[in-house]
Design a protein around this motif. Sequence first.
Motif, short mmCIF file in Angstrom:
data_model
loop_
_atom_site.label_atom_id
_atom_site.label_comp_id
_atom_site.label_asym_id
_atom_site.label_seq_id
_atom_site.Cartn_x
_atom_site.Cartn_y
_atom_site.Cartn_z
N GLU A 150 -21.91 1.99 37.56
CA GLU A 150 -21.10 3.06 38.38
C GLU A 150 -20.43 2.31 39.54
OE1 GLU A 150 -24.61 5.17 40.09
OE2 GLU A 150 -24.74 6.40 38.51
N GLY A 151 -20.76 1.04 40.10
CA GLY A 151 -20.05 0.31 40.96
C GLY A 151 -18.82 -0.18 40.20
N LEU A 152 -18.69 -0.58 38.84
CA LEU A 152 -17.64 -0.92 38.16
C LEU A 152 -16.48 0.20 38.13
CD1 LEU A 152 -18.76 -3.29 35.43
CD2 LEU A 152 -17.52 -3.81 37.38
N ALA A 153 -17.23 1.36 37.97
CA ALA A 153 -16.18 2.52 37.87
C ALA A 153 -15.51 3.09 39.03
CB ALA A 153 -17.16 3.91 37.31
N ARG A 154 -16.48 2.92 40.15
CA ARG A 154 -16.03 3.30 41.52
C ARG A 154 -14.64 2.40 41.99
NH1 ARG A 154 -13.94 6.63 44.72
NH2 ARG A 154 -14.42 6.43 46.99
N GLU A 155 -15.00 0.91 41.43
CA GLU A 155 -13.89 -0.12 42.12
C GLU A 155 -12.72 0.10 41.11
OE1 GLU A 155 -12.71 -2.79 44.73
OE2 GLU A 155 -15.04 -1.67 44.63
N GLY A 156 -13.12 0.75 40.03
CA GLY A 156 -11.98 0.96 39.09
C GLY A 156 -10.81 1.90 39.67
N GLN A 157 -11.61 2.92 40.05
CA GLN A 157 -10.75 4.19 40.77
C GLN A 157 -10.32 3.62 42.05
OE1 GLN A 157 -13.51 7.09 41.06
NE2 GLN A 157 -13.57 7.80 38.91
N ILE A 158 -10.85 2.98 42.71
CA ILE A 158 -10.34 2.56 44.01
C ILE A 158 -8.90 1.51 43.99
CG2 ILE A 158 -10.60 1.00 46.25
CD1 ILE A 158 -13.31 1.85 46.03
N LEU A 159 -9.05 0.50 42.95
CA LEU A 159 -8.06 -0.16 42.71
C LEU A 159 -7.07 0.26 41.67
CD1 LEU A 159 -9.94 -3.86 42.39
CD2 LEU A 159 -8.76 -2.53 44.35
N ARG A 160 -7.35 1.69 41.10
CA ARG A 160 -6.59 1.91 40.07
C ARG A 160 -6.26 1.17 38.82
NH1 ARG A 160 -1.60 5.57 43.38
NH2 ARG A 160 -3.25 6.80 44.35
N LEU A 161 -7.48 0.42 38.34
CA LEU A 161 -7.74 -0.50 37.44
C LEU A 161 -8.54 0.12 36.39
CD1 LEU A 161 -6.65 -3.36 36.88
CD2 LEU A 161 -8.84 -4.12 37.75
N ASP A 162 -7.92 0.72 35.41
CA ASP A 162 -8.27 1.35 34.20
C ASP A 162 -9.37 0.33 33.51
OD1 ASP A 162 -6.91 3.56 34.83
OD2 ASP A 162 -5.40 3.27 33.46
N GLU A 163 -8.98 -1.03 33.51
CA GLU A 163 -10.01 -1.87 32.72
C GLU A 163 -11.32 -1.91 33.34
OE1 GLU A 163 -5.86 -3.04 32.04
OE2 GLU A 163 -7.01 -2.43 33.64
#
Length: 293
Positions: free
Chosen positions: A174-187
């Motif tokens: 969940e933390g990785l998914a949230r950080e991916g949304q903040i940075l707009r980093l789909d990976e």
Amino acid sequence: MNVWVVFSLVAACLATAAWLLMKSARAHTERAAGGQRTARRRSLVAHDSLMEWLVERLTAAGLPASPLSVAVAGGSLLVLAMLLLSRLGAVWGPATVVLVVVLANALIRVRAARTRRRARRQLAPFLSQVSRGLMAGQGLETAFVHATRRVRPPLSDALSRVMLRRQLGQELDEGLAREGQILRLDELGLLATAMRINQRHGGSLSDMLDAFAAALHQREQSGRELAAMTGETRISALVLGLSPLLLTLFIQLTQPAFLLPMLESSGGRQALALAVVLQLSGGWLLWRMLKSV
């Protein structure tokens, strides 16, 4: 509309914005103090406040952001906007404020895109290090911590925030998914999904990370090849976009009287406004063409 009316409207806007910032900062602080576990399963898309949205925008651009710093910077910018509106009048004041806001947003977007590209390049070596840690017998979180210490910013900053959320009770995926949304980093979102599937259905996590890292390497190589093939198109778009501006600047510097009839007549000003609109439209179309390649 005289200056005092403009000043009164700006003062009212300042007071409203200050109240909203204080309320957002208070809500953000209360949520950070004790609301992580209760809100752990909430939606990862919706923003709870304006303050949170501003903090995330600045964080995505690699800028140090906190509710206090955002509130201070926002208050300073509002005071500057008030001074510009009171000094420059009812026409040039709003135009200058809008121009400053547009330029600031453009700079933040450019910096965020650069941060995202750097983090994407660092992700494949990071996954390889995590995979080696898992093969050496380390746990997933231990391997993540050790690999994070070997990564440089900006990816290390994002992973540090992920581990901080893990310490506060949020799951690693969940933390990785949230950080991916903040940075707009789909990976990061794909990595979180792969980890969630692995935890539910089993399998070799190290093999999955190695395959993911190989796919990222292949994607980066393909992106470089595409950028090399479209280099001529990009240069052509840059030349076409800057040529009218450079030509106008050259005429203004060498023959200032040549443009005076156009600036002094209403028809000339209308033609100039039309030229600006066409220039902006053409630049936007060229940018969309490059983005679609």
